[in-house]
Write an enzyme that holds these catalytic residues in place. Structure first.
Site, PDB file in Angstrom:
ATOM      1  N   ASP A  53       0.629  -1.289   0.297  1.00 26.94           N
ATOM      2  CA  ASP A  53      -0.335  -0.110  -0.021  1.00 26.94           C
ATOM      3  C   ASP A  53       0.877   1.233   0.191  1.00 26.94           C
ATOM      4  O   ASP A  53       2.608   1.316   0.128  1.00 26.94           O
ATOM      5  CB  ASP A  53      -0.994  -0.250   1.272  1.00 26.94           C
ATOM      6  CG  ASP A  53      -1.970   0.704   0.849  1.00 26.94           C
ATOM      7  OD1 ASP A  53      -1.709   1.915   0.197  1.00 26.94           O
ATOM      8  OD2 ASP A  53      -2.758   0.697   1.932  1.00 26.94           O
TER       9      ASP A  53
HETATM   10  C1  BGC Z   1      -4.644   3.208  -0.149  1.00 27.93           C
HETATM   11  C2  BGC Z   1      -5.473   2.416  -1.636  1.00 27.93           C
HETATM   12  C3  BGC Z   1      -4.679   3.082  -2.558  1.00 27.93           C
HETATM   13  C4  BGC Z   1      -3.489   3.851  -2.485  1.00 27.93           C
HETATM   14  C5  BGC Z   1      -3.557   4.194  -3.970  1.00 27.93           C
HETATM   15  C6  BGC Z   1      -3.377   3.595  -0.041  1.00 27.93           C
HETATM   16  O1  BGC Z   1      -3.644   5.579   0.002  1.00 27.93           O
HETATM   17  O2  BGC Z   1      -4.577   2.815   0.514  1.00 27.93           O
HETATM   18  O3  BGC Z   1      -6.080   1.803  -0.204  1.00 27.93           O
HETATM   19  O4  BGC Z   1      -5.259   1.970  -4.020  1.00 27.93           O
HETATM   20  O5  BGC Z   1      -3.358   4.440  -1.724  1.00 27.93           O
HETATM   21  O6  BGC Z   1      -4.147   5.323  -4.488  1.00 27.93           O
END
Ligand code: BGC
Length: 741
Positions: free
Chosen positions: A281
Site C-alpha cells: 500500500d
Molecule cells: C490506499 C489504497 C490505494 C492507494 C493508492 C492508499 O492510501 O490505502 O487503497 O489504492 O493509496 O491510491
C-alpha cells in the site's frame, strides 16, 4: 468420429494454450536474462504521478529520468491517453524498453460514476455489480489505465472506519460473491483484451478490523476469525482470477501486513498458489519504521521482499536498498527474480510488450463520454442501491401531481457531492451530474410547484436558515429533505467517533416535521449514520449513499414510484456508537439476552439495547412480501447429499416489486462456538401484485464448514437451524440434522 474430432480439437486448443503460456514464460525469462540487478529492482518500484500539479502526469524530472533509465516498473495516478502516452514514450527510451504499468484507484467508475461500493452492495445484484466494474474497466482501459486498485474486499464491522464506504459491508458470504463479481467485471473475458484491466484485491489482510475503527490502526484477532471472516473474500477474488493483491497498512497480531510472511508468503503465494503481483500500500514498506518493525528503509525493504511484497508503492525503500541487500547477501537473487517475473508476466499478458500504447486510444476514450448504454447501467445500479428504511402510512411513492413540494436540506441541490469519495478523476464538468433537485424537477408534472430552502449546512452549528425552511415546508403539501454527510467524511483516513447526522441537520428535520406536513427524508452518506429521532418520528426514510452522476434521476425514480425500492442493508446500522462493533453474525455467549428488555446479568448494556437500529439484510418495498413456512426435503441428510428448503413468497401488496430472499443457518453445537446466524444464500425475484413464487434453496455439508481450533475447515454432524426471510431479523425457521457420513 465426432467425439474423436472434438477430443482432437480440445487437445489442440489445450496445446495452443500451453504453448502460449510457455511462450510468455520463455519471453519473461529471456527479458530477465538481459536485465541488470538495478533494472530488476527498478521494475519493483512504483511512483505516484503528481496528478495535482497541472495534470495527471509527473513533472518531476527525477522520476522522468528514472523512467528513461529503466528504473521504474509502474506509475499510479497517471491517466488519460495523452499523459500515459508521454510517459510510456519515456519508457521506450530505456535500454530494454520495458513498458510501464499504469495503475489507479478506479473504485466505482472511471467517467461513468456508479454508486459507492457499499451502495452497490446494498443492491445484492451481482450481475449489476459485475456490469458496473466492466464499464469502469472499459472506460479506464481506453484512457491508458492497465490496473485498478480495486476491489477492496475488507470485511467491515465498524462504521466508524471511513473505508466501510469502499467495501461490501459486514458479511463474509455476500462480500465473497461481490468480490468475485467485481474481479470478473474488471478483468473481462481475459487480460490482454483492450477493455480489460487488472484487478487488485485489497488490503491483504484484515485492514477492516482496525481497533476502534481508527484508520491505519493495529488489528488483533484470532487466526480462526482471520480465516473464517476476513480471508474468504480474498480467496474468492483470487479464484476469480485477480491479477494482483495489495497488502495493507495495519499490523496483524503485531506484524505489519506488508512484512508479514504468514500472510503473503505462506497463505497467498504458498497455500493459495497466487501467481500474480503483490503491491504494497502507499508507502507501507517504509511505514514499517514508525510501526517499530524496521529500523530503517534498508531493513524495511528486507522485511517486505522476504514476506513476498513484489512492488513498493511510493516508499522508495526498494529502489534505494534492494541492490545493496542482494550484494550484502541478505536477499537472494531468486527472490528478486520471482518478483520481477510476476511483474513482467503481467506486462506480457496485457500485451504491452507487443504494443505499449494499445491502451491509449483517443477514439475509444472519447466514446465513453455520454455513452448512453453506460449511463443506463449507472441509473439501473443507482436505483437498485437505494434502501427504503421506513414508509409509514405509505407516504411513498409520491404522485407527480403532488401540488407543492418543498425541497429542503443541505444536499438537495448538491452537485459534485453525489459522486462520493474516490471520484477525483472526474473533471470539473459538473453539468453532467443530475442533482436531487434536477432529478425531481424533471420528474414532476408541470402543475407541480417546487420550493427550495437549504435550511443549514452539512456540518453547521447555525440554525439561521431554519425559519426559511419551515416557511417553505408550511406552504407545501409534502416535503422532501436530503441530509447526510459531506462526501469526504467517509473514505480513507475518514474515521469518525461520532456517527450522528452531522451538525444541526437532525434539528432541522425536527423543525420541519413539526409543521405537520408529510416528510420524506433521504440520507446521503458513505457509512451507516445514527438518526434515532428521525427514525422514530419521520414517516418515510430512504438511504441513498452516494449514487453517482445519475443520483437525482435515480432518487426521483424511487420517490415517484417508477422504481420500487429493493435495496437491503449490507451492514448493520447502530443506535449509538457504544454498540460498535455491531454485526448480525455474532456468537451467542453463555448469557445471551433474550430480548432488548432482558438486561440483568446477561450479555447486554444497562443503558442501551443490543439490537441494531436497522439490521443487516433489511430493506422495505412499496409492496409487501409474505413468506410461507419452510418445507425441507428431509429432516436430516448426510454429507454428499443435498437438503432443499422451499418457501412460497407472495407479493401481497399493490405494487410489482423485487425481493431478496435471504437464507441463513445456525449450527447449534460445535467444537468451537458458532454464530447465531450466517448468511448462506439469497435469491432475487420480481413479483407482480398477488403473484406467488416457490423459492428453493439447497444446502449441503460443505456449506456448513467452519474453521475449528486447529484451523481445519470442517463440518460437524449435529443439529442446525435454517432461516429464510427478508432480513436477518425477520425470518421463518426450520430444523435439520446433519448426520455423520
Ligand atoms: C490506499 C489504497 C490505494 C492507494 C493508492 C492508499 O492510501 O490505502 O487503497 O489504492 O493509496 O491510491
Amino acid at each position: 468420429m465426432k467425439i474423436h474430432l472434438l477430443t482432437l480439437s480440445l487437445l489442440l486448443t489445450l496445446c495452443a494454450v500451453n504453448a502460449q503460456k510457455k511462450t510468455i514464460a520463455q519471453k519473461v525469462d529471456s527479458v530477465l536474462h538481459l536485465m541488470t540487478l538495478e533494472e530488476k529492482v527498478g521494475q519493483m518500484n512504483q511512483y505516484n504521478g503528481d496528478w495535482e500539479a497541472t495534470g495527471p502526469i509527473t513533472r518531476d524530472g527525477d522520476k522522468q529520468n528514472q523512467i528513461r533509465k529503466g528504473m521504474l516498473g509502474s506509475m499510479l495516478n497517471v491517466t488519460g491517453v495523452e499523459h500515459t502516452r508521454q510517459l510510456q514514450e519515456m519508457a521506450m527510451q530505456s535500454r530494454l524498453k520495458i513498458p510501464l504499468l499504469f495503475g489507479q484507484d478506479i473504485i466505482h467508475g472511471y467517467r461513468t460514476t456508479f454508486p459507492i461500493p457499499l451502495g452497490e452492495a446494498a443492491s445484492w445484484d451481482l450481475e449489476a455489480i459485475q456490469r458496473s466494474a466492466r464499464i469502469a474497466a472499459t472506460e479506464a482501459a481506453a484512457a491508458g489505465v492497465h490496473w485498478t486498485f480495486a476491489p477492496m474486499v475488507d470485511i467491515a464491522r465498524d462504521p466508524r472506519w471511513g473505508r466501510v464506504m469502499e467495501g461490501a459491508g459486514e458479511d463474509t458470504w455476500l462480500g465473497s460473491r461481490i468480490a468475485r463479481a467485481r474481479v470478473l467485471g474488471f478483468q473481462g473475458k481475459r487480460l490482454g483484451d483492450t477493455d480489460a484491466i487488472m484487478a487488485c484485491a485489497k488490503h491483504f489482510a484484515a485492514y477492516g478490523a482496525a481497533i476502534g475503527g481508527r484508520d491505519y490502526n493495529s488489528v488483533d484477532m484470532s487466526l480462526r476469525t482471520l480465516w473464517e471472516v476476513y480471508l474468504p473474500p480474498f480467496k474468492a477474488a483470487l479464484d476469480a482470477g485477480a491479477a494482483t493483491f495489495m497488502n495493507s497498512f495495519n499490523d496483524l497480531n503485531g506484524i505489519p501486513a506488508t512484512g508479514n510472511v504468514y500472510l503473503q508468503r505462506e497463505i497467498l503465494k504458498g497455500k493459495w498458489k497466487f501467481k500474480g503481483i503483490t503491491v504494497s500500500d502507499w508507502g507501507s514498506v517504509g511505514e514499517m519504521i514508525p510501526h517499530g518493525y524496521a529500523a530503517n528503509n534498508y531493513e524495511a525493504a528486507l522485511e517486505a521482499v522476504t514476506a513476498g511484497c513484489d512492488m513498493d508503492m511510493e516508499s522508495r525503500s526498494y529502489i534505494g536498498n534492494l541492490v545493496k541487500l542482494v550484494r550484502d547477501g541478505k536477499v537472494s537473487i531468486a527472490l528478486i527474480d520471482d518478483a520481477v517475473r510476476r511483474i513482467l508476466t503481467k506486462k506480457f499478458e496485457l500485451g504491452l510488450f507487443d504494443d505499449p500504447f494499445r491502451f491509449c486510444n483517443d477514439g475509444r476514450a472519447a466514446g465513453q463520454w455520454d455513452n448512453a448504454a453506460n449511463l443506463a447501467a449507472e441509473q439501473d445500479m443507482a436505483t437498485k442501491s437505494i434502501v427504503l428504511l421506513k414508509n409509514d402510512n405509505q407516504v411513498l411513492p409520491l404522485s407527480k401531481n403532488a401540488g407543492t413540494i418543498a425541497l429542503i436540506g443541505p444536499l438537495i441541490k448538491s452537485v459534485r457531492e453525489n459522486l462520493g469519495f474516490w471520484s477525483y478523476q472526474w473533471p470539473d464538468d459538473t453539468a453532467r451530474i443530475i442533482t436531487p433537485w434536477d432529478g425531481i424537477a424533471r420528474k414532476v408534472s408541470g402543475a407541480t410547484k417546487l420550493l427550495y430552502a437549504k435550511g443549514c449546512g452539512i456540518d453547521d452549528s447555525s440554525r439561521a436558515g431554519f425559519a426559511e425552511a419551515v416557511a417553505a415546508a408550511s406552504q407545501a403539501d409534502i416535503v422532501i429533505m436530503d441530509v447526510g454527510e459531506a462526501p469526504d467524511m467517509s473514505g480513507e483516513a475518514k474515521s469518525r467517533s461520532n456517527l450522528h447526522l452531522p451538525g444541526v441537520q437532525e434539528d432541522l428535520i425536527r423543525a420541519i416535521q413539526a409543521t405537520g406536513k408529510p416528510v420524506v427524508v433521504m440520507i446521503s452518506a458513505g457509512r451507516p449514520l445514527i438518526f434515532n429521532w428521525t427514525a422514530d418520528n419521520v414517516p418515510a426514510i430512504l438511504y441513498t449513499w452516494w449514487l453517482g452522476t445519475r443520483a437525482g434521476s435515480a432518487m426521483a425514480d424511487v420517490l415517484f414510484g417508477e422504481y420500487n425500492p429493493s435495496g437491503k442493508l449490507p451492514i448493520s446500522f447502530p443506535r449509538a456508537e457504544g454498540q460498535i462493533p455491531i454485526y448480525y453474525n455474532h456468537f451467542s455467549t453463555g448469557r445471551p439476552a433474550k430480548s432488548d428488555s432482558d438486561l440483568y446479568y446477561v450479555s447486554a448494556y444497562t443503558d442501551l439495547v443490543n439490537s441494531p437500529r436497522f439490521p443487516f439484510g433489511y430493506g422495505l418495498s412499496y409492496t409487501r412480501f409474505s413468506y410461507s413456512d419452510i418445507t425441507l426435503s428431509a429432516p436430516a441428510f448426510r454429507p454428499g447429499q443435498q437438503l432443499t428448503a422451499t418457501v412460497t413468497l407472495t407479493n401481497t401488496g399493490k405494487y410489482a416489486g423485487r425481493e431478496t430472499a435471504e437464507l441463513y443457518v445456525r449450527d447449534l453445537v460445535g467444537s468451537v462456538v458458532r454464530p447465531v446466524k450466517e448468511l448462506k444464500g439469497f435469491t432475487q425475484v420480481l413479483l407482480r401484485p398477488g403473484e406467488s413464487r416457490e423459492l428453493t434453496f439447497t444446502i449441503s455439508a460443505v456449506d456448513l464448514r467452519f474453521y475449528n481450533d486447529k484451523l481445519e475447515y470442517i463440518y460437524e454432524p449435529g443439529e442446525f437451524r435454517l432461516y429464510v426471510g427478508g432480513s436477518s431479523s425477520d425470518v421463518k425457521e426450520a430444523k435439520f440434522v446433519l448426520l455423520a457420513k
